[in-house]
Design an enzyme around this catalytic site. Structure first.
Site, short mmCIF file in Angstrom:
data_model
loop_
_atom_site.label_atom_id
_atom_site.label_comp_id
_atom_site.label_asym_id
_atom_site.label_seq_id
_atom_site.Cartn_x
_atom_site.Cartn_y
_atom_site.Cartn_z
N LYS A 176 28.15 67.77 143.62
CA LYS A 176 27.48 66.64 142.95
C LYS A 176 28.40 66.04 141.88
CE LYS A 176 24.78 66.78 139.31
NZ LYS A 176 23.76 66.87 138.28
N LYS A 208 23.40 75.26 133.15
CA LYS A 208 24.18 75.07 131.91
C LYS A 208 24.61 76.42 131.32
CE LYS A 208 22.52 70.48 130.82
NZ LYS A 208 21.36 69.74 130.39
N LYS A 239 29.94 64.46 135.10
CA LYS A 239 30.96 64.43 134.04
C LYS A 239 31.36 65.88 133.69
CE LYS A 239 32.85 62.40 130.34
NZ LYS A 239 33.94 61.51 130.62
#
Ligand code: TYM
Length: 320
Positions: free
Chosen positions: A189, A110, A192
């Site tokens: 992968k 992230k 969203k």
């Protein structure tokens, strides 16, 4: 056996969520006491608009029910309807080594994508450990990306048990090797946040457009193609029968068929697969109070278990 899993209401659910977690979770509801929750506390780390969070949470409940979650068998609830879980997260954080959290792949990923390093994001695995441990869970069905989080959950449970005596059960991840990482349009992968997703209940035109945009190499129509590692074949294998899959692989190797035709075949299968679930979704939407009733019944059951476990935890650590 108690089964538990969660899903973040951070946007529309995609077929990676479905095959990685929802389908196995729905199958497990027949094998023990299953508890599935909408992880709205977790989604707060990324969703900053209250209306969006509320709407997404309802939508996750709707979509999960439409896909086959049976509220007579499984408990479906909102994370935030069991606020005791944040108390347990605090208790776990007092034994959680910084180094353990610093090694979390999902946190590092992230930050690499430019997200601000908040304490909430850093602590995410501690809250997730609390989510699992507060229900004395035995089995946690998830996709591969959550494996490390479950290992951390076990580490934290062991730390508590070593420090305060036997308090927690050690949960096991349940990861289906065939569907542990569903690829997205670019072969990475499906996620969203990578923008490579195909949603379960998306609009037909949009879903078709997305499938047609799957990234391929530039092998010409007439040339043989390699089915190994092809995203089209990998996605097709989720929906097709064994014979249909063998046939597509043959056609790949034979040459004479372009990627566009394979993508059309994939789209047809995918669209047909979710047809009964789209219909069920419409039915659920007709009953205005259905979702609220399911969630409030779920919250009641989840609280019963969480209250019992928290009494044990508070006593063990000296808060009572
Ligand atoms: P989340 O919301 O990102 O995803 C929900 C579930 O879908 C799986 N998944 C996939 N599986 C295979 N291929 C993919 N491309 C794919 N994308 C998503 C995820 O592995 C997950 O099982 N931290 C969790 C939510 C959570 C949780 C928990 C899970 C919070 N507390 C306690 C289990 C137990 C998450 O962000 O999942």
């Amino acid at each position: 056996m108690r089964i538990l899993s969660g899903i973040q209401p951070s946007g529309a659910l995609h077929i990676g969520n479905y095959f990685g977690m929802m389908r196995p979770a729905i199958a497990l509801q027949a094998e023990g006491e299953a508890l599935y929750f909408i992880a709205d506390y977790h989604a707060l780390t990324t969703v900053r608009d209250p209306e969006t969070l509320r709407a997404n949470s309802r939508r996750v409940a709707l979509d999960f029910l439409a896909c086959g979650l049976d509220p007579e068998r499984a408990t479906l609830f909102r994370h935030s309807d069991v606020p005791q879980v944040t108390e347990l997260a605090w208790i776990l954080s007092t034994v959680a080594p910084m180094g353990l959290l610093e090694r979390a792949h999902s946190y590092k990923d992230k930050l690499a994508r430019g997200m601000a390093p908040t304490v909430g994001l850093f602590n995410y695995p501690v809250l997730m450990a609390a989510d699992i441990l507060i229900y004395d869970s035995d089995v946690v069905p998830v996709g591969k990306d959550q494996k490390q989080h479950i290992e951390m959950t076990r580490d934290l449970a062991v730390k508590i048990n070593e420090t305060f005596g036997q308090v927690f059960k050690l949960p096991e991840p349940r990861i289906n090797p065939q569907t542990q990482v569903v690829p997205g349009l670019d072969g990475q992968k499906m996620s969203k946040s990578y923008g490579n997703n195909i949603d379960i209940f998306g609009d037909e035109k949009e879903a078709r457009k997305r499938v047609m945009s799957i990234v391929t190499d530039s092998t010409p129509i007439e040339a043989p193609k390699d089915p190994e590692g092809s995203t089209i074949v990998q996605l097709y294998s989720l929906f097709a029968t064994k014979d249909e899959l063998a046939n597509m692989r043959e056609q790949f190797k034979k040459g004479g068929t372009g990627y566009g035709d394979f993508k059309k075949e994939l789209f047809e299968k995918l669209w047909e697969y979710f047809a009964p679930m789209r219909q069920r979704r419409q039915e659920i939407l007709r009953d205005k109070s259905y979702i609220d009733n399911v969630l409030s019944k779920g919250a009641k059951r989840a609280n019963e278990i969480a209250d019992q476990v928290m009494e044990r935890v508070r006593k063990a650590v000296g808060l009572r």
